[in-house]
Enzyme design. Sequence first.
Site, mmCIF file in Angstrom:
data_model
loop_
_atom_site.group_PDB
_atom_site.id
_atom_site.type_symbol
_atom_site.label_atom_id
_atom_site.label_comp_id
_atom_site.label_asym_id
_atom_site.label_seq_id
_atom_site.Cartn_x
_atom_site.Cartn_y
_atom_site.Cartn_z
ATOM 1 N N ARG A 1 -8.582 -1.411 8.347
ATOM 2 C CA ARG A 1 -9.576 -0.370 8.131
ATOM 3 C C ARG A 1 -9.768 0.513 9.349
ATOM 4 N NH1 ARG A 1 -14.268 -1.719 3.763
ATOM 5 N NH2 ARG A 1 -14.032 0.245 2.710
ATOM 6 N N CYS A 2 -8.717 1.201 9.698
ATOM 7 C CA CYS A 2 -8.703 2.002 10.893
ATOM 8 C C CYS A 2 -7.655 3.069 10.684
ATOM 9 C CB CYS A 2 -8.215 1.165 12.051
ATOM 10 S SG CYS A 2 -6.623 0.452 11.648
ATOM 11 N N GLN B 1 0.830 -1.204 0.000
ATOM 12 C CA GLN B 1 0.000 0.000 0.000
ATOM 13 C C GLN B 1 0.868 1.259 0.000
ATOM 14 O OE1 GLN B 1 -2.957 -2.318 3.072
ATOM 15 N NE2 GLN B 1 -3.164 -0.090 3.066
ATOM 16 N N GLU C 1 -12.634 4.281 5.750
ATOM 17 C CA GLU C 1 -12.713 3.383 6.902
ATOM 18 C C GLU C 1 -13.875 3.682 7.839
ATOM 19 O OE1 GLU C 1 -8.923 5.053 7.383
ATOM 20 O OE2 GLU C 1 -8.044 3.164 7.935
HETATM 21 N N1 MCN Z 1 -13.896 9.423 -2.037
HETATM 22 C C1 MCN Z 1 -14.824 10.276 -2.602
HETATM 23 N N2 MCN Z 1 -15.259 11.360 -1.893
HETATM 24 C C2 MCN Z 1 -14.807 11.609 -0.632
HETATM 25 C C3 MCN Z 1 -13.880 10.734 -0.046
HETATM 26 C C4 MCN Z 1 -13.421 9.644 -0.786
HETATM 27 O O1 MCN Z 1 -15.266 10.026 -3.723
HETATM 28 N N3 MCN Z 1 -15.223 12.674 0.041
HETATM 29 C C5 MCN Z 1 -13.359 8.281 -2.797
HETATM 30 C C6 MCN Z 1 -11.868 8.437 -3.034
HETATM 31 O O2 MCN Z 1 -11.531 9.243 -4.073
HETATM 32 C C7 MCN Z 1 -11.411 7.001 -3.163
HETATM 33 C C8 MCN Z 1 -12.308 6.288 -2.152
HETATM 34 O O3 MCN Z 1 -13.476 7.105 -2.005
HETATM 35 O O4 MCN Z 1 -11.617 6.539 -4.459
HETATM 36 C C9 MCN Z 1 -11.635 6.114 -0.766
HETATM 37 O O5 MCN Z 1 -11.005 7.314 -0.453
HETATM 38 P P1 MCN Z 1 -10.300 7.686 0.937
HETATM 39 O O6 MCN Z 1 -11.315 7.844 1.991
HETATM 40 O O7 MCN Z 1 -9.396 8.810 0.660
HETATM 41 O O8 MCN Z 1 -9.442 6.392 1.321
HETATM 42 P P2 MCN Z 1 -8.111 5.863 0.621
HETATM 43 O O9 MCN Z 1 -8.237 5.971 -0.836
HETATM 44 O O10 MCN Z 1 -6.923 6.419 1.295
HETATM 45 O O11 MCN Z 1 -8.227 4.325 0.947
HETATM 46 C C10 MCN Z 1 -7.763 3.776 2.152
HETATM 47 C C11 MCN Z 1 -8.852 3.115 2.941
HETATM 48 C C12 MCN Z 1 -8.251 2.230 3.944
HETATM 49 S S1 MCN Z 1 -7.095 2.871 4.999
HETATM 50 C C13 MCN Z 1 -8.585 0.909 4.021
HETATM 51 S S2 MCN Z 1 -7.907 -0.012 5.278
HETATM 52 C C14 MCN Z 1 -9.482 0.315 3.045
HETATM 53 C C15 MCN Z 1 -10.400 1.314 2.445
HETATM 54 O O12 MCN Z 1 -9.724 2.411 2.049
HETATM 55 N N4 MCN Z 1 -9.009 -0.659 2.234
HETATM 56 C C16 MCN Z 1 -9.752 -0.988 1.121
HETATM 57 N N5 MCN Z 1 -11.277 0.813 1.548
HETATM 58 C C17 MCN Z 1 -10.935 -0.251 0.775
HETATM 59 N N6 MCN Z 1 -11.679 -0.595 -0.304
HETATM 60 C C18 MCN Z 1 -11.257 -1.604 -1.095
HETATM 61 N N7 MCN Z 1 -12.014 -1.932 -2.173
HETATM 62 N N8 MCN Z 1 -10.109 -2.298 -0.851
HETATM 63 C C19 MCN Z 1 -9.345 -2.016 0.229
HETATM 64 O O13 MCN Z 1 -8.219 -2.679 0.443
HETATM 65 CU CU1 CUM Z 2 -5.537 0.649 9.524
HETATM 66 S S1 CUM Z 2 -5.981 -0.265 7.759
HETATM 67 MO MO1 CUM Z 2 -5.988 1.127 6.314
HETATM 68 O O1 CUM Z 2 -5.330 2.288 7.255
HETATM 69 O O2 CUM Z 2 -4.835 0.626 5.326
#
Ligand code: MCN
Ligand code: CUM
Length: 801
Positions: A376-377, A229, A747
């Site tokens: 997911r935290c 990641q 998350e």
């Molecule tokens: N998004 C959006 N509008 C927002 C916020 C987010 O459209 N206001 C969209 C983003 O552009 C992105 C998605 O939602 O396409 C998730 O965005 P974000 O909240 O920024 O999270 P990350 O992209 O940093 O993803 C990490 C997060 C984590 S830490 C875990 S753990 C997890 C999760 O995402 N692992 C996943 N969701 C997952 N979903 C899938 N399918 N697979 C994982 O491994």
């Molecule tokens: Cu703590 S799980 Mo996500 O933050 O990759």
Amino acid sequence: MTTSTTESRALDEVKIGGLGSSRKRVEDDRFIRGKGNYVDDVVLPGMLHMEILRSPLPHARIKSIDTSRAWAIPGVHLVLTGEMMATRNLAWMPTLSYDTQAVLATDKVRFQGQEVACVIADDPYIAKDACEAIEVDYEPLPVIVNPVQGLAPDAPVIRDDKVGQADNVVYHWEVGDQAGTDRAFEQADVISTLECHYPRSHPSPIECCGSVADFNRATSKLTFYVTSQAPHIVRAAVAMVAELPEQMIRVISPDIGGGFGNKVPIYPGYVCSILASILLERPVKWIEDKTGNLISTGFARDVYLKGEMALRRDGKILAFRMHTDADHGAFFADAQPSKFKIGLMHSAFAAYDVPVAHLTARGVYTNKAPGGVAYRCSFRVTEAMFFQERMVQAAADDLGIDQAEFRRMNFVADDDFPHRTPLGFLTDSGQYAKCLDVGLQAIGYENFKAEQAQARQRGKLLGLGISTMTEPLGAGNSREYDILGIKMFDSAEIKVHMSGKAIVRTGAKTQGQGHETTWAQIVAHELGIPADDVVVEEGDTDTAPFGMGTYASRSTPVAGAAVAMAARKIRAKARKLAAHLLEVSEEDIEWELGRFYVRSSPQRGASIQECAMAAYSNMPDGMEPGLENTSFYDPPNLTWPFAVYIVTVEVDPETGVWDVLRMVAVDDCGVRINPMIVEGQIMGGLTEAYAMASMQFITFDADGNCVGSNYMDYLLPTAWETPGFELHSEVVTPCPHHPIGAKGIGECAAVGGPAAFVNAVMDALGETGVRNIDMPVLPDRVWEALTYRRDVSGHPPVRQD
Ligand code: MCN
Ligand code: CUM
């Protein structure tokens, strides 16, 4: 199309796939055709295969390792042991939390499943057979499976490899105002207490961890395909551990079949495959099997939570104190900001207006796989929010105040932002009471209370559970957040080609979240280039700008912000190009989506595509050609989404079986880039929350055997078991410091969801006096609680003999 001179010619943002467009995920095109490119799809000429021999015992001294039978098997190229690793100073490696971790065990094994030796062979089957031919002579040692045992005065010291380590304590950490909290407790009318265990859980992505290391002696370059990641962190770690020059390391994270935090840590298998490739000068592939993944890779939680809340009779929360004992397993290998030993546990109660608080935390080594922070935290926010919402419900019950009302009266008010929490965070914005009202309205709160009362008269147990969560997402700012001293920020690069099409690269790494879809939407919003004309690429350290990777839902808050900022730099240059094309001064130019125009005659304009062409064919004198830019974004604060989850359940008192009747989710993650993707994130998170609350856990028996290392014991809910979710998106509080007003969402549902289910079951048990059933809330635990009217703990068993 004819337009009058005053009419806007701005593009329709939703039609070009900008913000708010539920554009279909472009990556799914290849995924649903089975055409993804995962690490296991990487096949290189001359590639060999590596398998790992894991320890069957949780704690034992290694007396000897005999590899001669393995070496003798035809097709075996290399057998690696800790002793051999040690000659290259690779038997141990630094963790992302300033601890050390054994790559291959030399002195002792410290958890069941620990890596003891590796075999590299022509195919994985030969390698596996050869692993079984390795003879290890173990001398078993007493086993520690929980912090209570670990802290006992006569406990064996697990980490006797560490100079000066005389016990099993990893750290003591505290935050807040102890004296002030003590004074507030003296003023309390009522003091509520709660103790519970958040069990170990496991991300269990479809794809296990793996790597292909390809060291080329001729060029001295290492190409490393890996399920990470955070590929740039892997590059830095490989440079550090393997002492290869950083420019000679290319880390590629191709498609990833789910990460969920499991793919943040650096695993011994990665290091061994690299060393094997260097020694053999051939590509070496390691693909973990399911049991290897379940038994040894980054777990989550396993934390003992204890707290008290000081309350005024009228319902005002005066203070809280909390203590947590975290079971870190044998190595403190979490990836988390180095300043905060227990992650962001101190986000607990951040949504509530509490004047003063104190938190203490202790980390303990045990004979279990290293873990604690993933799944997911945002760095243990899951445990913080779980405890918060269980505690809030207990306090409301103790006071005899309605649980919804108690929350509403203690929420931070809409006009009280930014709000400084008693444990030091600055929350940015929110409409907490409004979210709650939407949720209560949707579930039909008043009616439910009446139904519940009637049902109780008929001997049926109905319960309603509420959970809220606010989560600090988007580390850093770099002032406070770093991993191994590397400041937490992120980056994006945009290159606009002469035809007006573009490529975006970021330092994040999608694992299923849909970045290939959503980053293009941000470009569409900022530049008016249709999202379909923008390709997104992540995960190759030779091409992507530096970034800290994707975890803690930091991508949208940080890398997404960088995309917007880079696009704005491009727009600023395009404006100069437009002025040149339109032969007016820049001050006379206005912007509307996709187009610059002359203020005094709006029909005269230049599209963003015309500006792009000009950047390559007709730039003004003195201007650098090209239309590209990079932005490094160091967020001023974390983004603070908020959510309310409400669950209703029916419990069968005869069997303890409980069914979800309804679940309502109200998520406020600020501006939604892609509403469909956001809904997908919420549904996935709620499914995982339901799994953790109802069925899922990895535990250990008193002898330290991992129970749950296969999918017969570790349960994943299918569409059949998973309840339906009703999602509400009407509350939108734009993030005040994010360029497009977005907050993280990845998350939230997994963080806030579990307490809603548990609170619902506890509410159904209402008058029994039972205060807590630990997760997973299995039917037998519910039955035991009902039958014997007692709390049911989920602590792992301890040997009595
Ligand atoms: N998004 C959006 N509008 C927002 C916020 C987010 O459209 N206001 C969209 C983003 O552009 C992105 C998605 O939602 O396409 C998730 O965005 P974000 O909240 O920024 O999270 P990350 O992209 O940093 O993803 C990490 C997060 C984590 S830490 C875990 S753990 C997890 C999760 O995402 N692992 C996943 N969701 C997952 N979903 C899938 N399918 N697979 C994982 O491994
Ligand atoms: Cu703590 S799980 Mo996500 O933050 O990759």
